[in-house]
Design an enzyme around this catalytic site. Structure first.
Site, mmCIF file in Angstrom:
data_model
loop_
_atom_site.group_PDB
_atom_site.id
_atom_site.type_symbol
_atom_site.label_atom_id
_atom_site.label_comp_id
_atom_site.label_asym_id
_atom_site.label_seq_id
_atom_site.Cartn_x
_atom_site.Cartn_y
_atom_site.Cartn_z
ATOM 1 N N LYS A 65 67.028 16.151 -34.648
ATOM 2 C CA LYS A 65 67.822 16.037 -33.436
ATOM 3 C C LYS A 65 67.289 15.068 -32.408
ATOM 4 O O LYS A 65 68.038 14.231 -31.894
ATOM 5 C CB LYS A 65 68.016 17.417 -32.816
ATOM 6 C CG LYS A 65 68.959 18.203 -33.676
ATOM 7 C CD LYS A 65 69.106 19.625 -33.333
ATOM 8 C CE LYS A 65 69.579 20.360 -34.559
ATOM 9 N NZ LYS A 65 68.590 20.352 -35.674
ATOM 10 N N THR A 82 68.559 -25.036 -35.383
ATOM 11 C CA THR A 82 68.050 -24.366 -36.575
ATOM 12 C C THR A 82 66.538 -24.587 -36.518
ATOM 13 O O THR A 82 66.088 -25.642 -36.046
ATOM 14 C CB THR A 82 68.625 -24.958 -37.883
ATOM 15 O OG1 THR A 82 68.305 -26.349 -37.928
ATOM 16 C CG2 THR A 82 70.137 -24.774 -37.979
ATOM 17 N N HIS A 83 65.778 -23.616 -36.939
ATOM 18 C CA HIS A 83 64.304 -23.685 -36.827
ATOM 19 C C HIS A 83 63.873 -23.924 -35.384
ATOM 20 O O HIS A 83 62.812 -24.509 -35.154
ATOM 21 C CB HIS A 83 63.725 -24.792 -37.718
ATOM 22 C CG HIS A 83 64.286 -24.817 -39.101
ATOM 23 N ND1 HIS A 83 63.771 -24.071 -40.128
ATOM 24 C CD2 HIS A 83 65.359 -25.471 -39.614
ATOM 25 C CE1 HIS A 83 64.478 -24.285 -41.232
ATOM 26 N NE2 HIS A 83 65.468 -25.122 -40.935
ATOM 27 N N ASN A 92 72.377 27.749 -40.750
ATOM 28 C CA ASN A 92 72.209 26.522 -41.529
ATOM 29 C C ASN A 92 73.497 25.698 -41.614
ATOM 30 O O ASN A 92 73.487 24.483 -41.440
ATOM 31 C CB ASN A 92 71.706 26.855 -42.937
ATOM 32 C CG ASN A 92 70.316 27.477 -42.902
ATOM 33 O OD1 ASN A 92 69.674 27.521 -41.843
ATOM 34 N ND2 ASN A 92 69.850 27.962 -44.037
ATOM 35 N N SER A 145 63.807 25.108 -30.649
ATOM 36 C CA SER A 145 64.471 23.806 -30.486
ATOM 37 C C SER A 145 65.419 23.810 -29.290
ATOM 38 O O SER A 145 66.074 22.816 -29.028
ATOM 39 C CB SER A 145 65.246 23.454 -31.758
ATOM 40 O OG SER A 145 66.159 24.495 -32.086
ATOM 41 N N LYS A 191 59.034 -15.063 -9.002
ATOM 42 C CA LYS A 191 59.533 -14.600 -10.296
ATOM 43 C C LYS A 191 60.879 -13.885 -10.213
ATOM 44 O O LYS A 191 61.153 -13.124 -9.308
ATOM 45 C CB LYS A 191 58.524 -13.617 -10.932
ATOM 46 C CG LYS A 191 57.251 -14.259 -11.402
ATOM 47 C CD LYS A 191 57.430 -15.218 -12.561
ATOM 48 C CE LYS A 191 57.690 -14.513 -13.864
ATOM 49 N NZ LYS A 191 56.531 -13.734 -14.312
ATOM 50 N N SER A 210 58.448 -9.831 -9.448
ATOM 51 C CA SER A 210 57.070 -9.471 -9.758
ATOM 52 C C SER A 210 56.416 -8.967 -8.479
ATOM 53 O O SER A 210 56.734 -9.427 -7.385
ATOM 54 C CB SER A 210 56.338 -10.699 -10.281
ATOM 55 O OG SER A 210 54.952 -10.575 -10.055
ATOM 56 N N GLN A 226 65.184 20.567 -38.439
ATOM 57 C CA GLN A 226 65.301 20.724 -36.988
ATOM 58 C C GLN A 226 64.808 19.464 -36.273
ATOM 59 O O GLN A 226 65.201 19.186 -35.145
ATOM 60 C CB GLN A 226 64.491 21.943 -36.552
ATOM 61 C CG GLN A 226 64.605 22.269 -35.088
ATOM 62 C CD GLN A 226 64.116 23.669 -34.796
ATOM 63 O OE1 GLN A 226 64.763 24.643 -35.167
ATOM 64 N NE2 GLN A 226 62.974 23.778 -34.160
ATOM 65 N N GLU A 284 64.990 -7.937 -21.932
ATOM 66 C CA GLU A 284 63.655 -7.659 -22.491
ATOM 67 C C GLU A 284 63.533 -6.202 -22.924
ATOM 68 O O GLU A 284 63.014 -5.888 -23.997
ATOM 69 C CB GLU A 284 62.571 -7.976 -21.458
ATOM 70 C CG GLU A 284 62.359 -9.458 -21.247
ATOM 71 C CD GLU A 284 61.345 -9.723 -20.156
ATOM 72 O OE1 GLU A 284 60.145 -9.710 -20.445
ATOM 73 O OE2 GLU A 284 61.747 -9.926 -18.990
HETATM 74 N N1 ARG Z 1 67.465 25.304 -35.061
HETATM 75 C C1 ARG Z 1 67.725 25.134 -36.439
HETATM 76 C C2 ARG Z 1 67.906 23.637 -36.767
HETATM 77 O O1 ARG Z 1 67.971 22.872 -35.890
HETATM 78 C C3 ARG Z 1 68.956 25.856 -36.824
HETATM 79 C C4 ARG Z 1 68.952 26.343 -38.221
HETATM 80 C C5 ARG Z 1 67.835 27.287 -38.432
HETATM 81 N N2 ARG Z 1 68.000 28.066 -39.600
HETATM 82 C C6 ARG Z 1 67.051 28.886 -39.983
HETATM 83 N N3 ARG Z 1 67.293 29.608 -40.999
HETATM 84 N N4 ARG Z 1 65.907 28.943 -39.366
HETATM 85 O O2 ARG Z 1 67.915 23.251 -37.895
#
Ligand code: ARG
Length: 465
Positions: free
Chosen positions: A332, A162-163, A117, A30, A290, A284, A329, A297
């Site tokens: 994120k 309205t509408h 964790n 990650s 345009k 455009s 994970q 948008e």
């Molecule tokens: N990269 C992990 C996450 O985003 C961190 C926690 C991972 N913990 C583990 N025991 N693999 O959640």
């Protein structure tokens, strides 16, 4: 992608007899995205180390080394010299590894009484908390810009719909203040969500807590959390606070999107109520005439993406048994993209509000079509003693006659109007004008220009306080 990361052994590798494939490494890592939480990670580690030392779990010398090392890590990240390694999986292991390179065993002691964790849960909470503060500030800026626009056009009259049918005349200031209210509730929602975000997971360790004599309240205080999470399983596993934040962000984007839709319609040449400064529009490549309202948008389009993240996060969570699972994970990227989308959108909207030019003549001529003052005529008859339902019917007949004659109610003669009710007198014409109509709605929350001005004063006071 893999090439820029040098190959080093995983932090947990001793138990394993064969290495994971490059594909698995890339799939499970990650660091590409969670390195964005580096500052929160360092902040959390400093608070944790401070507590470990205060509790005598690590020596004071180790704390000093950790502090010095993390300061250097932080500087390397800022300076772009930090070498992020895919093999080290995530932001946490990358920073810890570098710290250990810099300060030796003290770095290896940092993870005492902690797990990735509870570490990651803490990082995300710190990250979301600061996003909430940024977004709340930007919402207030946008509200301020809309209040300025409302003030400039407090008495400008346009048809209210309205509408999508002409309903009653309203003031442009009043219309803008409707959004100021919506964005005000968005600030409240963000602030309310912040209370639940602002609790400390650290100390939960992997899931069950730790055998070390930790002081969680001290860490909470250091990191500015209001309280600790009171159950270790819950602390590491739930992401409801992130979902709640994304839900608040979705509502906010829904308001932005409604406003965008109106700006787009108002800028259409067929309506022509406003113009948006060129710097927010594009042309455009084929049609030279345009000028497209790209910013509103895109904002309308990006709303879908934030809703998508909300659904993604809800779905991510729904099947997970307690406690932490790697699924988490995946929280994120949607979260980061939500923050980026909302922050950019609010910044650009606060700026764009100052680039909106109102065209009062176009608004006025639209308000003069569609019998916008019909309700005023009905109210007038009620004030002369006619029951409302009868007044409604009499005016409906008058409107039909106007339709046939292709004139507005205000263009009828006194005799013509009296044909629909003998209660009509000379004074009727005052209520049939657009100005008379808006000025008459003179109560808190009404569209009368003086009410708009006092609403503006109220919001300004709020924004200043
Ligand atoms: N990269 C992990 C996450 O985003 C961190 C926690 C991972 N913990 C583990 N025991 N693999 O959640």
């Amino acid at each position: 992608m893999t090439d820029q990361f040098s190959k080093k052994a995983e932090a947990w590798s001793a138990r394993f007899s064969e290495p994971v494939s490059d594909l698995v490494k890339r799939y499970t890592a990650s660091v590409f995205f969670d390195k964005r939480m580096a500052k929160a990670d360092i902040q959390g580690s400093l608070a944790h180390a401070d507590m470990l030392a205060a509790q005598g779990i690590i020596p004071a010398a180790d704390l000093a080394a950790i502090q010095k090392g993390l300061a250097q890590v932080s500087a390397e990240i800022d300076g772009g010299q930090f070498e992020w390694q895919l093999d080290l999986e995530d932001v946490h292991l990358n920073i810890e590894k570098r710290l250990t390179e810099l300060v030796g065993d003290a770095g290896k002691r940092l993870h005492t009484g902690r797990s990735r964790n509870d570490q990651v849960a803490t990082d995300i909470r710190l990250y979301v908390r600061s996003a909430i503060d940024d977004i709340s500030g930007l919402l207030q800026q946008l509200r301020g810009a809309l209040v300025d626009l409302a003030e400039k056009n407090a008495g400008v009259i346009l048809p209210g719909f309205t509408h999508m049918q002409v309903a009653q005349p309203i003031t442009f200031g009043h219309h803008m203040l409707a959004y100021v209210e919506m964005f005000g509730r968005d600030v409240e929602r963000m602030q309310d969500c912040r209370k639940r975000v602002n609790r400390l997971p650290l100390g939960a360790a992997a899931l069950a807590g730790t055998t070390f004599p930790i002081d969680r309240l001290r860490v909470a205080k250091t990191l500015g959390f209001d309280d600790v999470c009171h159950n270790s399983l819950d602390a590491v596993s739930d992401r409801d606070f992130a979902i709640e934040f994304t839900a608040a962000a979705s509502l906010l984007m829904m308001h932005v999107s409604r406003m965008s839709e109106e700006l787009i319609i108002w800028m259409s040449p067929r309506v022509g109520f406003i113009d948006i400064a060129d710097r927010f529009c594009t042309g455009s490549s084929i049609m030279p005439q345009k000028k497209n309202p790209d910013v509103p948008e895109l904002a309308r389009g990006k709303t879908g993406r934030v809703y998508g993240h909300l659904m993604g996060l809800l779905t991510l969570m729904k099947g997970q048994p307690l406690a932490y699972n790697k699924d988490n994970q995946e929280d994120k990227e949607p979260l980061f993209d939500t923050v980026d989308t909302v922050v950019d959108t609010l910044r650009i909207f606060a700026d764009m509000a100052g680039g909106i030019t109102v065209k009062p003549e176009a608004m006025r001529s639209a308000a003069l079509q569609g019998y916008a003052t019909a309700t005023d005529l009905a109210d007038y008859l009620v004030k002369k003693g006619l029951p409302f339902r009868d007044a409604h019917e009499a005016v409906a007949h008058a409107v039909r006659a106007c339709d046939d004659l292709k004139i507005d109610l205000a263009q009828m003669s006194l005799e013509q109007l009296r044909a629909f009710s003998p209660l009509v007198g000379e004074d009727v014409f005052a209520v049939l004008t657009l100005e008379g109509s808006v000025a008459a709605r003179d109560h808190i929350g009404g569209t009368a220009p003086n009410q708009v001005r006092s609403a503006i004063a109220r919001v300004r006071q709020q924004l200043a306080g």
